[in-house]
Structure formats: structure tokens, C-alpha cells
Design a protein around this motif. Sequence first.
Motif, mmCIF file in Angstrom:
data_model
loop_
_atom_site.group_PDB
_atom_site.id
_atom_site.type_symbol
_atom_site.label_atom_id
_atom_site.label_comp_id
_atom_site.label_asym_id
_atom_site.label_seq_id
_atom_site.Cartn_x
_atom_site.Cartn_y
_atom_site.Cartn_z
ATOM 1 N N SER A 105 0.328 -1.147 0.212
ATOM 2 C CA SER A 105 -0.029 -0.052 0.252
ATOM 3 C C SER A 105 0.490 1.644 0.014
ATOM 4 C CB SER A 105 -0.910 -0.318 1.171
ATOM 5 O OG SER A 105 -1.684 1.560 1.713
ATOM 6 N N ALA A 106 2.225 1.382 0.808
ATOM 7 C CA ALA A 106 2.480 2.416 0.818
ATOM 8 C C ALA A 106 3.735 2.926 -0.419
ATOM 9 C CB ALA A 106 3.646 2.266 1.601
ATOM 10 N N GLY A 107 3.632 1.318 -1.480
ATOM 11 C CA GLY A 107 5.066 1.769 -2.373
ATOM 12 C C GLY A 107 5.721 1.427 -2.746
ATOM 13 N N LEU A 108 6.285 -0.206 -1.203
ATOM 14 C CA LEU A 108 7.574 0.046 -0.651
ATOM 15 C C LEU A 108 7.957 -1.441 -1.154
ATOM 16 C CD1 LEU A 108 7.448 1.875 2.441
ATOM 17 C CD2 LEU A 108 9.338 2.435 0.782
ATOM 18 N N VAL A 109 7.163 -1.746 -2.460
ATOM 19 C CA VAL A 109 7.721 -3.106 -2.191
ATOM 20 C C VAL A 109 8.467 -3.550 -4.067
ATOM 21 C CG1 VAL A 109 6.896 -5.645 -2.459
ATOM 22 C CG2 VAL A 109 6.135 -4.437 -1.095
ATOM 23 N N PRO A 110 9.430 -3.824 -3.885
ATOM 24 C CA PRO A 110 9.684 -4.155 -5.323
ATOM 25 C C PRO A 110 9.691 -4.497 -6.136
ATOM 26 C CG PRO A 110 12.474 -3.652 -3.213
ATOM 27 C CD PRO A 110 10.707 -4.671 -3.136
ATOM 28 N N ASN A 156 0.811 4.703 -1.320
ATOM 29 C CA ASN A 156 1.204 6.249 -1.199
ATOM 30 C C ASN A 156 2.056 7.032 -0.497
ATOM 31 O OD1 ASN A 156 0.548 8.406 1.134
ATOM 32 N ND2 ASN A 156 -1.438 6.741 1.856
ATOM 33 N N GLY A 157 2.099 7.700 -1.210
ATOM 34 C CA GLY A 157 3.759 8.074 -1.554
ATOM 35 C C GLY A 157 4.256 9.128 0.092
ATOM 36 N N ARG A 158 2.481 10.613 0.208
ATOM 37 C CA ARG A 158 2.751 10.585 1.540
ATOM 38 C C ARG A 158 4.281 9.573 2.730
ATOM 39 N NH1 ARG A 158 5.321 12.861 4.431
ATOM 40 N NH2 ARG A 158 5.189 14.987 5.495
ATOM 41 N N VAL A 159 2.887 8.565 2.724
ATOM 42 C CA VAL A 159 3.290 7.685 4.315
ATOM 43 C C VAL A 159 4.763 7.171 3.819
ATOM 44 C CG1 VAL A 159 2.416 5.218 4.788
ATOM 45 C CG2 VAL A 159 1.090 7.400 4.672
ATOM 46 N N ARG A 160 5.698 6.858 2.127
ATOM 47 C CA ARG A 160 6.486 6.239 1.961
ATOM 48 C C ARG A 160 7.340 7.275 2.059
ATOM 49 N NH1 ARG A 160 4.749 4.737 -2.651
ATOM 50 N NH2 ARG A 160 5.431 7.276 -3.958
ATOM 51 N N THR A 161 7.165 8.609 2.105
ATOM 52 C CA THR A 161 8.273 9.921 2.587
ATOM 53 C C THR A 161 8.139 9.916 3.749
ATOM 54 O OG1 THR A 161 7.515 10.802 0.099
ATOM 55 C CG2 THR A 161 8.907 12.275 2.093
#
Length: 337
Positions: A239-244, A264-269
Motif C-alpha cells: 500500500s505504501a509502494g515500498l515493495v520492489p 501512498n507517496g506521503r506515507v512512503r516519504t
Amino acid sequence: MSPPQLVVGVDIAAASFMAAWARPGHAPSTPQPFDQTPAGFASFQKQLATAGVAPDATLVVLEATGSYWVALAVELHSAGYRVAVANPAHVHNYAKSLPRRGKTDGLDARLLTQFGLERQLASWTPPPAVYHELRQRLVARDGLLTMRQQARNQLHALEQWPVRVAAVQQQMTAVIASLDEQVRTLEQAITAVLADGAWAASAAHLQSIPGLGMVTAAWLLVGTVNFTTCASAQAAANSAGLVPLERQSGTSIRGRPSIGHGGNGRVRTALYMATLSAARYNPVIKTFYTRLREAGKPAKVARCAAARKLLHLAFAVVTKAQDFDPSYQKTPVVSLG
């Protein structure tokens, strides 16, 4: 949950919306316009009632574009309808797979109806009040930080000129001071909500993780609705876009796996920035990050992996309702002598 007996597609705009509906196995109806007002919402529900399907057997599909959909979604949910809020990217890609050329509000309403008929969409539930108390303050804080940086840049640019107007410099300095005070006020309010709000226990568990501070904890709680929107730590990372993501096809395409720009770019940042501290002071993240760097991984790759690891830790402490324990996964050494 049983499949819906009626699927309604709604293409919504600022002042009005178009709706089309269909039963499974049938083509969508002719789209009809309604006003984006309480009277329009009532007229829409009255029209839906003529289909003879109960609200809990009716699925209304909307796109999460902007914020125009929120009022109608809340109204329909309160009336007992099943509401699905679709990812615009998913709908866009679905539309590209169809042999259609035109694009109008009516066609989009029919498209959403067809999308809802073919996909198994999860029902949307309005988030609790504490979600809004945190999210609106976090968004406002981000906006103020952007304005403050713009003001600082303008002041810096003014100072490069040989002729400097003192009155202008004083005005810019006053603007920066005012923004500083507003940011402090918002941060105090966010801290108070985290300490006394409905998510206070989760916030306390999150902030027990070294490197994970007030702002990151708040964004994590908002982005995951207190970790209720993800069934696992892996789902939260997705969901946070942190999986390659792999990029390979035959022998011609063999790109490096990368996290891309989805999620979710804001959570990732927030998590990425938290690794700057966690990689120094969190024993678990420090060991993990150091091992990746020593293995030759680039700094950004290692930090993204550390951010994903940090999210896994956050998911664990919240779902298990316990503070961070750096020795949790350590296995005691058993003597054989």
C-alpha cells in the motif's frame, strides 16, 4: 458478502454527477444527471428505489478523484448502500482495455457500472473522526512547510541583490515567523490528538520504535486507518509502494526491480525520512541497513529497504498492541556443554 443485485456507476463533478446502473448480466442503463446537493442526493436515492433492490444489495461505484465524491459516499453509506471507491488508475487502465473511443460523463458512468459488475470491489467505510482530526492537520502542516520554504527562498534571493529594500526583507521575515508559529501550533495539536485521541494506544506503540517520531506515526495511522486497511505487513508495504517490482520479459527486458511511483507517496516519504534517524539509533534498522550497505547496495536502495523494515515493525507493534522490543526476535544461545 453476497454479490450485489444492482451496480451503480457514478461519475462525479463539482456541481453535478452522472449515474448509470445495471443488474448482473444486463447492459448499463442510460446515464442520468443529478445535482451535487442534498436535494440531488435525495432525488438519486429515490430513483434507485424504483429498481426494487434493497440498499444493502446495491453497490455504488465512485472514483476517488479529488474530494467531490466524499459527500455522496457518506450520504449513501449512511442510507445503507454498499459503496466502493475505486482507484482512478485501475479504472483508467480498465478503460484502455475496452474498445471505446469517446469520453463523456455519461460514458464514464457506464464504464464505472461495467467495472463494478466485472470486479469484486471492497466496500468502503467512512473513517472515524480521529482520522480527520489528524489528516487535516497533517495536510495543513505540509502546506505551511511548503509556503515557509518558498518564503525562505524568496528572502534568500532578495539578499543576493546589491540594493536591498529593508521593508521588503522585514515583511518576508515576518511571514516566515508567522508560518513558524502556525507550524508549531499544528504540531502541538497533532501531538495532543495522538496522546488523547481514539488512536492513542497505537500512537504510543509506534513512537516506542527508535527513529519513528510524531509526524511519521501520525501519517502511518492516517495512511492505514490505524492499520485496519491492510491484513498483513506485506500488504501495508504494498500500500505504501515500498515493495520492489520485477521488470522482466523473455531475454530482451531485464530491468532492475524498483519500487516505482505507486502507493501512498506521503506515507512512503515519511518512512524514508524516518530511516535517516532509525539507521543510526534503532538497533534493528541499523544492523539491517549496515548489512545492505556492506553488501554493496546503493544508499537509496538500502534506505527504501530500511523503510519497508520499519513499516513491518510498525505493523507488528500496533497489531500486537505492545511496545517495540529490540530483542524480540533474538534466539537465546543454548549451551551444549
